[in-house]
Design a protein around this motif. Structure first.
Motif, short mmCIF file in Angstrom:
data_model
loop_
_atom_site.label_atom_id
_atom_site.label_comp_id
_atom_site.label_asym_id
_atom_site.label_seq_id
_atom_site.Cartn_x
_atom_site.Cartn_y
_atom_site.Cartn_z
N GLY A 60 0.82 -1.21 0.00
CA GLY A 60 0.00 0.00 0.00
C GLY A 60 0.85 1.25 0.00
N GLN A 61 0.20 2.39 -0.05
CA GLN A 61 0.93 3.65 -0.06
C GLN A 61 1.55 3.89 1.30
N GLN A 62 2.74 4.44 1.32
CA GLN A 62 3.35 4.80 2.58
C GLN A 62 4.26 5.99 2.39
N LEU A 63 4.49 6.69 3.49
CA LEU A 63 5.37 7.85 3.48
C LEU A 63 6.60 7.53 4.31
N ASN A 64 7.75 7.83 3.75
CA ASN A 64 9.01 7.61 4.46
C ASN A 64 9.47 8.96 5.01
N GLN A 65 9.47 9.07 6.32
CA GLN A 65 9.80 10.33 6.95
C GLN A 65 11.15 10.22 7.63
N SER A 66 11.97 11.24 7.47
CA SER A 66 13.28 11.22 8.11
C SER A 66 13.70 12.63 8.52
N PRO A 67 14.54 12.75 9.56
CA PRO A 67 15.01 11.64 10.38
C PRO A 67 13.93 11.17 11.34
N GLN A 68 14.17 10.05 12.01
CA GLN A 68 13.20 9.54 12.98
C GLN A 68 13.19 10.40 14.22
N SER A 69 14.39 10.87 14.62
CA SER A 69 14.47 11.73 15.79
C SER A 69 15.67 12.65 15.66
N CYS B 226 4.37 14.25 8.67
CA CYS B 226 3.91 14.64 7.35
C CYS B 226 2.67 13.79 7.05
N ALA B 227 1.82 14.33 6.21
CA ALA B 227 0.64 13.60 5.77
C ALA B 227 0.38 13.98 4.33
N ALA B 228 -0.15 13.04 3.58
CA ALA B 228 -0.41 13.30 2.16
C ALA B 228 -1.73 12.69 1.77
N SER B 229 -2.34 13.29 0.76
CA SER B 229 -3.67 12.85 0.38
C SER B 229 -3.90 13.00 -1.11
N GLY B 230 -4.70 12.05 -1.64
CA GLY B 230 -5.23 12.24 -2.98
C GLY B 230 -6.63 12.85 -2.90
N THR B 231 -7.38 12.40 -1.93
CA THR B 231 -8.74 12.92 -1.76
C THR B 231 -8.99 13.24 -0.29
N TYR B 232 -9.83 12.46 0.36
CA TYR B 232 -10.19 12.75 1.75
C TYR B 232 -9.38 11.94 2.75
N LYS B 233 -8.71 10.91 2.28
CA LYS B 233 -8.03 9.98 3.17
C LYS B 233 -6.56 10.36 3.25
N TYR B 234 -6.07 10.61 4.46
CA TYR B 234 -4.69 11.00 4.61
C TYR B 234 -3.83 9.82 5.03
N ILE B 235 -2.63 9.79 4.50
CA ILE B 235 -1.62 8.82 4.91
C ILE B 235 -0.58 9.60 5.68
N PHE B 236 -0.22 9.06 6.85
CA PHE B 236 0.73 9.75 7.72
C PHE B 236 2.09 9.07 7.69
N GLY B 237 3.14 9.88 7.81
CA GLY B 237 4.47 9.34 8.04
C GLY B 237 4.58 8.87 9.48
N THR B 238 5.72 8.28 9.81
CA THR B 238 5.92 7.73 11.15
C THR B 238 6.43 8.77 12.13
N GLY B 239 6.70 9.98 11.66
CA GLY B 239 7.02 11.05 12.59
C GLY B 239 8.50 11.31 12.77
#
Lengths: 116, 109
Positions: free
Chosen positions: B1-10, B89-102
């Motif tokens: 599925g779609q996922q967001l890779n967020q960096s750095p982790q901390s 971070c969060a991203a969307s095509g329509t109403y549903k957002y996918i979030f990064g891990t922070g």
């Protein structure tokens, strides 16, 4: 001018019990979204509801979980026969009738469910 | 599925330093958003971006929507102790957002 209100803030349930989480959207908002956040993770979409309609429940587990948004009253996320893996923070967000567009959600403060 | 890779982790940074974090995906999105979450609270929207290449500022925060629509970055200038928290971070095509891990940010005074 209250924001999205969720209650309870904290909920402790024993394995096998039912959990009911409530969400009152912002005034004028008729779309509600539920997300789940596991420890140390981002939020995961569960379900999107409009008044009396489930629009998208693709993120909801097929068993034990249900959601509703009645004509009157708050939206309810119901988890039956809870298990330890259900322990998480559950967030509700709302948007106006025009939908979320590009403006992002307004989230509530969440309900932290702990299953013991 | 779609996922967001967020960096750095901390990140641990000194007060006054600038901070940069980014988010990438293999999918194209129409909207990118940045949220901040503090302990025991829900995420609060910081910046919303909905045009490829767009650069938007909100006080000391600056975010950009990547030209390929597959990435975004957030910069915080001159960090202060109250910047501590988790940035999603969060991203969307329509109403549903996918979030990064922070990205967990800690600011040392």
């Amino acid at each position: 001018n209250a924001g999205v209100m969720q209650n309870p803030r904290h909920l402790v349930r024993r394995r096998g019990q039912e959990a009911r989480l409530r969400c009152s959207p912002m005034k004028g908002h008729s779309h509600v979204y539920w997300y789940r956040q596991l420890p140390e993770e981002g939020l995961k979409f569960m379900v999107y509801l409009q008044k009396e309609n489930i629009i998208d429940e693709s993120g909801m587990p097929k068993e034990r979980f249900s959601a509703e948004f009645p004509k009157e009253g708050p939206s309810i996320l119901r988890i039956q026969q809870v298990v330890r893996g259900d322990s998480a923070a559950y967030f509700c967000a709302s948007s106006p009738p025009t939908g979320v567009g590009g403006y992002g959600y307004t989230f509530g403060s969440g309900t932290r469910l702990t299953v013991v | 599925g779609q996922q967001l890779n967020q960096s750095p982790q901390s990140m641990f940074i000194q007060e006054g330093e600038d901070v940069s974090m980014n988010c990438t995906s293999s999918s194209i999105f129409n909207t990118w958003l940045w949220y901040k979450q503090e302990p025991g609270e829900g995420p609060v929207l910081l910046i919303a971006l909905y045009k490829a290449g767009e650069l938007t500022s909100n006080g000391r925060l600056t975010a950009q929507f990547g030209i390929t629509r597959k990435d975004s970055f957030l910069n915080i200038s001159a960090s202060i102790p109250s910047d501590v928290g988790i940035y999603f971070c969060a991203a969307s095509g329509t109403y549903k957002y996918i979030f990064g891990t922070g990205t967990r940010l800690k600011v040392l005074a």
